[in-house]
Design an enzyme around this catalytic site. Structure first.
Site, PDB file in Angstrom:
ATOM      1  N   HIS A   1       1.426  -9.944  -6.688  1.00 39.28           N
ATOM      2  CA  HIS A   1       1.995 -10.632  -5.528  1.00 39.28           C
ATOM      3  C   HIS A   1       2.789 -11.863  -5.976  1.00 39.28           C
ATOM      4  CE1 HIS A   1       0.284  -8.261  -2.387  1.00 39.28           C
ATOM      5  NE2 HIS A   1      -0.951  -8.693  -2.483  1.00 39.28           N
TER       6      HIS A   1
ATOM      7  N   SER B   1       1.554  -9.064  10.685  1.00 41.32           N
ATOM      8  CA  SER B   1       0.647  -8.231   9.893  1.00 41.32           C
ATOM      9  C   SER B   1      -0.343  -9.112   9.130  1.00 41.32           C
ATOM     10  CB  SER B   1       1.486  -7.374   8.923  1.00 41.32           C
ATOM     11  OG  SER B   1       0.663  -6.530   8.183  1.00 41.32           O
TER      12      SER B   1
ATOM     13  N   ARG C   1      10.065  -7.189   3.681  1.00 41.72           N
ATOM     14  CA  ARG C   1       9.924  -6.758   5.076  1.00 41.72           C
ATOM     15  C   ARG C   1      10.418  -7.852   5.996  1.00 41.72           C
ATOM     16  NH1 ARG C   1       4.108  -4.903   7.768  1.00 41.72           N
ATOM     17  NH2 ARG C   1       5.011  -3.760   9.501  1.00 41.72           N
TER      18      ARG C   1
ATOM     19  N   THR D   1       0.836  -1.206   0.000  1.00 44.80           N
ATOM     20  CA  THR D   1       0.000   0.000   0.000  1.00 44.80           C
ATOM     21  C   THR D   1       0.870   1.254   0.000  1.00 44.80           C
ATOM     22  OG1 THR D   1      -1.480  -1.286   1.425  1.00 44.80           O
ATOM     23  CG2 THR D   1      -1.971   1.056   1.184  1.00 44.80           C
TER      24      THR D   1
ATOM     25  N   ARG E   1      -2.758  -0.682   9.772  1.00 48.12           N
ATOM     26  CA  ARG E   1      -2.931  -1.214  11.131  1.00 48.12           C
ATOM     27  C   ARG E   1      -2.037  -0.403  12.060  1.00 48.12           C
ATOM     28  NH1 ARG E   1      -0.904  -5.228  14.527  1.00 48.12           N
ATOM     29  NH2 ARG E   1       0.887  -5.349  13.141  1.00 48.12           N
TER      30      ARG E   1
HETATM   31  S1  PPS Z   1      -1.392  -5.821   1.173  1.00 48.12           S
HETATM   32  O1  PPS Z   1      -2.714  -6.281   1.651  1.00 48.12           O
HETATM   33  O2  PPS Z   1      -0.548  -6.950   0.811  1.00 48.12           O
HETATM   34  O3  PPS Z   1      -1.495  -4.830   0.135  1.00 48.12           O
HETATM   35  O4  PPS Z   1      -0.743  -5.166   2.478  1.00 48.12           O
HETATM   36  P1  PPS Z   1       0.564  -4.260   2.505  1.00 48.12           P
HETATM   37  O5  PPS Z   1       0.221  -2.892   2.117  1.00 48.12           O
HETATM   38  O6  PPS Z   1       1.658  -4.937   1.751  1.00 48.12           O
HETATM   39  O7  PPS Z   1       0.967  -4.307   4.024  1.00 48.12           O
HETATM   40  C1  PPS Z   1       0.203  -3.699   5.036  1.00 48.12           C
HETATM   41  C2  PPS Z   1       1.169  -3.283   6.110  1.00 48.12           C
HETATM   42  O8  PPS Z   1       1.796  -2.056   5.720  1.00 48.12           O
HETATM   43  C3  PPS Z   1       1.464  -1.033   6.670  1.00 48.12           C
HETATM   44  N1  PPS Z   1       1.297   0.249   5.966  1.00 48.12           N
HETATM   45  C4  PPS Z   1       2.183   1.253   6.030  1.00 48.12           C
HETATM   46  N2  PPS Z   1       3.350   1.386   6.687  1.00 48.12           N
HETATM   47  C5  PPS Z   1       4.011   2.561   6.569  1.00 48.12           C
HETATM   48  N3  PPS Z   1       3.560   3.603   5.822  1.00 48.12           N
HETATM   49  C6  PPS Z   1       2.396   3.526   5.154  1.00 48.12           C
HETATM   50  N4  PPS Z   1       1.957   4.557   4.432  1.00 48.12           N
HETATM   51  C7  PPS Z   1       1.655   2.307   5.231  1.00 48.12           C
HETATM   52  N5  PPS Z   1       0.485   1.884   4.712  1.00 48.12           N
HETATM   53  C8  PPS Z   1       0.287   0.641   5.175  1.00 48.12           C
HETATM   54  C9  PPS Z   1       0.184  -1.532   7.301  1.00 48.12           C
HETATM   55  O9  PPS Z   1      -0.089  -0.897   8.509  1.00 48.12           O
HETATM   56  C10 PPS Z   1       0.482  -3.004   7.421  1.00 48.12           C
HETATM   57  O10 PPS Z   1       1.454  -3.285   8.421  1.00 48.12           O
HETATM   58  P2  PPS Z   1       1.058  -3.608   9.954  1.00 48.12           P
HETATM   59  O11 PPS Z   1       2.332  -4.081  10.595  1.00 48.12           O
HETATM   60  O12 PPS Z   1       0.016  -4.662   9.924  1.00 48.12           O
HETATM   61  O13 PPS Z   1       0.594  -2.334  10.538  1.00 48.12           O
END
Ligand code: PPS
Length: 331
Positions: free
Chosen positions: A143, A174, A166, A83, A297
């Site tokens: 993916h 996550s 990551r 994201t 999250r």
């Molecule tokens: S998905 O469903 O595969 O598209 O999810 P993905 O975006 O790869 O991963 C979601 C985790 O990324 C965190 N997240 C962010 N982190 C930092 N900056 C921004 N802008 C951001 N946006 C989403 C999100 O909170 C999820 O991590 P966790 O550890 O669950 O919080």
């Protein structure tokens, strides 16, 4: 990551209302290993645990997708930072098109601004959509593993691929939260059970080590073709990472833009706190099973420490050590 439940897997397709792709897909599927992963149906296709819901779209993508030299492909494992990477790439590429105070990111979830090849472009309804209508540079996400991209994307074009990985400890936590939350699909799974399948490589788009190593090795071989990023590096210095992304995709920041603070402005727009607190991401729905809020999250490094026991950490670290040994890649 999008809908991966069994309920949207097409029922057995019969000859009258199915396309050739569907029929070939069903035939191929019969010979594949299948598993139910905490309620989600997966099949092992070319070594990758693919959600059944996107199996036929994956075949279609392989068959029909032709990359242009100007395409940008964001290739990630679920929960590695997709994201964030979508938001950043969209904002960098379109920075002269939209003023920051009227930006599409303020009213749309980043997931909907950059479509996924398997989940959106070649979804169940769109057999072979006309992608020529999309202006350059087209940006897609996937993916899937690097090897699966090779036939469609890498060999035949000069398109660029950005991979973000990551720390597996944070990633699995996550993913665990995301899977539990999904409306109508999610159900509580004890963390130790979830971890065990993860460590065996059985999870959406697993095994994770093969996914990451595929892009890592491709990056080592062709750094001009594959950019390899780490979520943790973006957290530590987003401005530096954004410059790297912009240069890699051929949209470098000018000195004037840098001096005007544009890099910082875009970083702020794409930051976790900014995106999480936007109305669209607080109340919007991404799909019937997924709220936009599920993509935001905690967004921290090290949150896994709040969930994993020392034994669990040890279990994952052993797998990581064994699988990544000699690769030069460290988390
Ligand atoms: S998905 O469903 O595969 O598209 O999810 P993905 O975006 O790869 O991963 C979601 C985790 O990324 C965190 N997240 C962010 N982190 C930092 N900056 C921004 N802008 C951001 N946006 C989403 C999100 O909170 C999820 O991590 P966790 O550890 O669950 O919080």
């Amino acid at each position: 990551m999008e809908n991966i439940n069994e309920s949207s897997v097409p029922a057995r397709v019969d000859a009258e209302d199915s396309s050739t792709d569907d029929l070939q897909g069903q035939e191929l599927l019969q010979g594949l290993e299948k598993a139910s992963w905490h309620g989600v149906s997966l099949c092992k296709y070319k070594g990758v645990w693919c959600p059944l819901t996107v199996f036929v779209p994956t075949l279609r993508c392989e068959k029909y997708f032709k990359a242009r030299d100007t395409d940008i492909i964001l290739a990630t494992l679920p929960k590695a930072g997709t994201t964030w990477l979508k938001a950043l790439t969209f904002a960098v590429v379109n920075r002269s098109r939209y003023p920051l105070d009227k930006h599409p990111l303020l009213t749309s979830n980043p997931q909907s601004l950059i479509p996924s090849l398997e989940f959106n472009i070649y979804d169940q309804e769109n057999e072979n959509p006309d992608l020529d209508l999309i202006p350059d540079p087209r940006i897609f996400s996937t993916h899937t593993h690097y090897d699966s991209l090779v036939s469609t994307v890498v060999v035949e074009s000069k398109c660029r691929v950005i991979h973000i990985c990551r720390n597996p400890l944070d990633q699995v936590i996550s993913l665990w939260h995301f899977m539990i939350n999904m409306i109508g699909i999610g159900r509580f799974v004890p963390l130790d059970e979830f971890l065990e399948t993860y460590c065996q490589g059985m999870h959406v788009y697993g095994p994770f080590w093969e996914h990451v190593l595929g892009y890592w090795n491709a990056h080592l071989k062709s750094p001009e073709k594959v950019l390899f990023l780490k979520y943790e590096d973006l957290k530590k210095d987003i401005n530096f990472s954004m410059k790297k992304i912009a240069e890699f995709i051929g949209f470098p920041f000018s000195l004037e833009e840098e001096k005007a603070g544009l890099i910082e402005e875009i970083a702020k727009l794409c930051s976790f706190d900014k995106l999480k607190n936007l109305e669209v991401n607080k109340v919007g729905m991404h799909s019937p099973h997924i709220k936009n809020s599920y993509f935001f999250r905690k967004g921290e490094i090290g949150d896994s420490a709040n969930y994993l026991t020392p034994h669990m950490v040890d279990r994952i670290e052993k797998v990581v050590e064994e699988k990544f040994e000699g690769s030069g890649l460290k988390f």
